[in-house]
Each structure stands twice: as C-alpha cells, then as structure tokens.
Design a protein around this motif. Sequence first.
Motif, short mmCIF file in Angstrom:
data_model
loop_
_atom_site.label_atom_id
_atom_site.label_comp_id
_atom_site.label_asym_id
_atom_site.label_seq_id
_atom_site.Cartn_x
_atom_site.Cartn_y
_atom_site.Cartn_z
N PHE A 1 0.75 -1.09 0.11
CA PHE A 1 -0.04 0.06 0.05
C PHE A 1 0.80 1.39 0.04
CE2 PHE A 1 -3.42 -2.82 1.76
CZ PHE A 1 -4.26 -2.41 0.95
N VAL B 1 2.91 -0.47 3.69
CA VAL B 1 2.46 -1.68 4.25
C VAL B 1 2.52 -2.68 2.93
CG1 VAL B 1 0.71 -2.79 5.51
CG2 VAL B 1 1.14 -0.34 6.12
N SER C 1 -8.08 -10.19 3.27
CA SER C 1 -9.13 -9.39 2.66
C SER C 1 -8.53 -8.70 1.43
CB SER C 1 -9.65 -8.42 3.44
OG SER C 1 -10.44 -8.80 4.50
N THR C 2 -7.09 -8.33 1.59
CA THR C 2 -6.62 -7.68 0.38
C THR C 2 -6.37 -8.71 -0.77
OG1 THR C 2 -5.47 -6.25 1.99
CG2 THR C 2 -4.45 -6.17 -0.10
P1 ATP Z 1 -9.15 -8.40 9.13
O1 ATP Z 1 -9.55 -9.64 9.43
O2 ATP Z 1 -8.68 -7.29 10.13
O3 ATP Z 1 -10.03 -7.60 8.21
P2 ATP Z 1 -7.23 -9.02 6.76
O4 ATP Z 1 -6.36 -10.08 7.14
O5 ATP Z 1 -8.25 -8.84 6.05
O6 ATP Z 1 -7.61 -8.55 8.28
P3 ATP Z 1 -6.17 -6.64 5.43
O7 ATP Z 1 -7.42 -6.03 5.50
O8 ATP Z 1 -5.78 -7.58 4.01
O9 ATP Z 1 -6.06 -7.79 6.56
O10 ATP Z 1 -4.93 -5.91 5.65
C1 ATP Z 1 -3.49 -6.18 5.56
C2 ATP Z 1 -2.46 -5.29 5.96
O11 ATP Z 1 -2.68 -4.08 5.28
C3 ATP Z 1 -3.05 -4.56 7.41
O12 ATP Z 1 -1.76 -4.43 8.02
C4 ATP Z 1 -3.68 -3.54 7.06
O13 ATP Z 1 -3.55 -2.34 7.94
C5 ATP Z 1 -3.06 -2.97 5.62
N1 ATP Z 1 -4.06 -2.34 4.77
C6 ATP Z 1 -5.26 -2.52 4.53
N2 ATP Z 1 -6.06 -1.69 3.72
C7 ATP Z 1 -4.78 -0.73 3.48
C8 ATP Z 1 -4.92 0.56 2.96
N3 ATP Z 1 -5.90 1.06 2.25
N4 ATP Z 1 -3.91 1.52 3.16
C9 ATP Z 1 -2.74 1.02 3.83
N5 ATP Z 1 -2.74 -0.12 4.46
C10 ATP Z 1 -3.97 -1.11 4.52
#
Ligand code: ATP
Length: 395
Positions: free
Chosen positions: A13, A17, A44-45
């Motif tokens: 990102f 990150v 989720s990403t």
């Molecule tokens: P959760 O279960 O809390 O939704 P996740 O496993 O789905 O978590 P992600 O949402 O994919 O995690 O996030 C992965 C990493 O990327 C995390 O450190 C999050 O803070 C960071 N992140 C997610 N979206 C963004 C963004 N738009 N800008 C910067 N960092 C982001």
Amino acid sequence: MAQVALESVTKVFPGGVKAVDDIDLIIADQEFIVLVGPSGCGKSTTLRMIAGLEDITAGQIYIGDRLVNDVAPKDRDIAMVFQNYALYPHMTVYKNMAFGLMMRRTHAGWDNPLAAVVAPGKYRQARQERRAIRDRVNGAAEMLGIEELLRRRPRELSGGQRQRVAVGRAIVREPKAFLFDEPLSNLDARLRIEMRGELKALHRRVQTTTIYVTHDQEEAMTLGDRVVVMKDGRVQQCATPFEVYERPVNHFVAGFVGTPPMNFLSGRLRRAGARLAFDDGEQRLTLCPDHQERLAGLADRPITMGIRPEGLCPTQAAPGTTLRVQIGVVEPLGDRMDVLASTPRHQRIVCRIDIRQRVREGEIVDMQVDMNRVHFFEPGGAGRNVNLPAGASQG
Ligand code: ATP
C-alpha cells in the motif's frame, strides 16, 4: 466456472505496508477455498485483488485462462458478497437480486408498448430478457427459501434473511467465481452455524469456484475443501482441513487451528538408553516409535512439543507417558469439560476431557499424553514442524 490462479502476487500500500507478500495459489475449478488468519494477515486484500477492487503491486492473477490484472471488476465475471451485504435499501428484495442482470440487458430500451408496434422483434427479445431474469431470481429465491420475501425491502428483513438475499444476488449472476468477505460475521452464533451449513449445501448444488475469507478458524475448517492459513501477508499452509489440523507445518498454524488451541511445552529431547524422551526439565515423556526414528538426530536440542487439549486424559497409565499436573479451573461444556492445569514448568495447559471424569480444582493428577498425536516444533513462534519433511504441505 473457472480456476483462479495467483502467481507471485504482492500488494504494497502507499505508505509502505506490505499487506500481501509473494503469494502463489491455485484455486481449482469448483473448489471451495477459505483464506483464514488473524486480523491484518492480508486475507481481505488478497480477495479484493482477485475482485479487482485493489490494484496489485506485482504478480499475475488469472480467472480461467484470462489474465485479469488490468480488467475492471465488473468485467471479471465474479460475484462478491460482503460482510455488510451492501443491499440497496430503497429496492425490494426482487430488485436487489435482479439489479446486476438488469444492468446487463441488451434490449432494455425496447420494453415499452410502442416498441411492440414499431419493432416487434426487439420488443419480443426485451420480453424474453425480462422473463429469463425473473426465472433466475425466482429459482435462486426458491433455492435459498426466500420466495416469501421478494416484495420486502432490506430494512424489513432479519440479519440472516439479508444475508440470504446477498447470496441470492450473487447466485443469479451465474459468475465464474464467488468471493465472500466475512459474510457471516454480523450474525449471532447460532445463525452463523446454520448459515454455514446452508452455504456449504449451496456450493454442493451450484459448484461454483468459491473463495471465502474469515478470521474464524472453525468456520474455515467446516467450510473449506482446502484452507489457506495466512500470517503477515504470507501463506503459511494451504491444505485440507484434516491436513492442517493433523499435520500443521509450523507452530503458528498448529496454534491457530483448533479450539481450545494446542498446548506448547518447551524442553529438549533426551536420550535414555536406546530411547528418546521429551524432557521439560522436570518430567519426561517417552516418544512413540515413529517419532523415535524421525527425531533421532535432534537429541539434546531445544524443542517445543505440541499437545492438543483432547490428547490429554486423566489416567493410571505407566510413567513415561503421563504428565503430572495440578488442576486449576474446571469449565464444564455439557458432555466435556475444559480443565486448566499447570506443571512446575508450564503455567497453562488446557485438557479437554469427558465430563464423567472426576477431577477437582487443586488436585494433582497424572494426565496420559497420546504420544502418537503430539507434534514437535523448532523453538519460537514460527518454528517448523520437525515431524514433517521440509517444505511439506504448502499447497
Ligand atoms: P481483518 O481480518 O482485520 O480484516 P485482513 O487479514 O483482512 O484483516 P487486510 O485488510 O488485508 O487484513 O490488511 C492487511 C494489512 O494491510 C494490514 O496491516 C492493514 O492495516 C493494511 N491495509 C489494508 N488496507 C490498507 C490501505 N488501504 N492502506 C494502507 N494499509 C492498508
């Protein structure tokens, strides 16, 4: 329907990150795969990159044979169900479900009675389109048991009903793949379990490739043909639920999967004559013949032994296979109970035992350890499972 493939996919990102770090994953046609891991692990990403809602920094994503890196979300032929369902509040259930199909109509402009006179062919096609949409919506509504709700608006529905509508909206599209992002997390515990069963049955029926994200390992284990356990943007293990539970590749996966979590005891492997035993500094447990052979080269090195709570049972068994513990709190759970126990070296050991066993708080008890089912890991939270060959079970 289609296979979905991720090749060396990375997401960084703006701000630096690294949310997803060089992931390779092939989701087979018709497979139900679940991405699971703690908050922030990147699941989720990953899903959003497959959907096209997030650009990828490096790598390739294929849906079927098509490279979709630069394809807009609406052109990827996938349907996504979100945690908040994203229903249109002003539309009826029918319209919510039909909306995506209506937007794709090619003869929408020929619906009016005048068209029947000036362009009867086009009018007929427009009518056929509407009928096909109606049939699809009614078919999906029947499959989901929501026929009675088609005239209602989302605010007039319960959480579970809204969830079904969101799924129905995805089904009618007949997409190449379904993407689910924590779709059950707004439901109460009982409804979650019910909907989980429904989603699984639905997948058996429509057999559409499904990628499902959850942080709930139990949901992952019950739903997935395969489970992808993620941490810090990387895939830790991708395998069947059985494999992930019985043969976790590392300490992290072993501790993440299973409720209550696996107990970890630190110690060393010691030789006692011809036999190898785990020694926590106070007590010794003799390894089963299979482990004796595999771990022969690790004598005297620090090691972590993992025991699942159900692998401990109060007994009169022979020394060398029992762990002497002091019983702390006892938590009855109907037919079983969770017993929190401790040893001089380990403050918290959870034993899940039959409710008919007699144990009392404060008592000293010998717990038999099922040594055939224990695991051994290199020390540290990321320690590799040394029972398994290096690189085992990554996909
Ligand atoms: P959760 O279960 O809390 O939704 P996740 O496993 O789905 O978590 P992600 O949402 O994919 O995690 O996030 C992965 C990493 O990327 C995390 O450190 C999050 O803070 C960071 N992140 C997610 N979206 C963004 C963004 N738009 N800008 C910067 N960092 C982001």
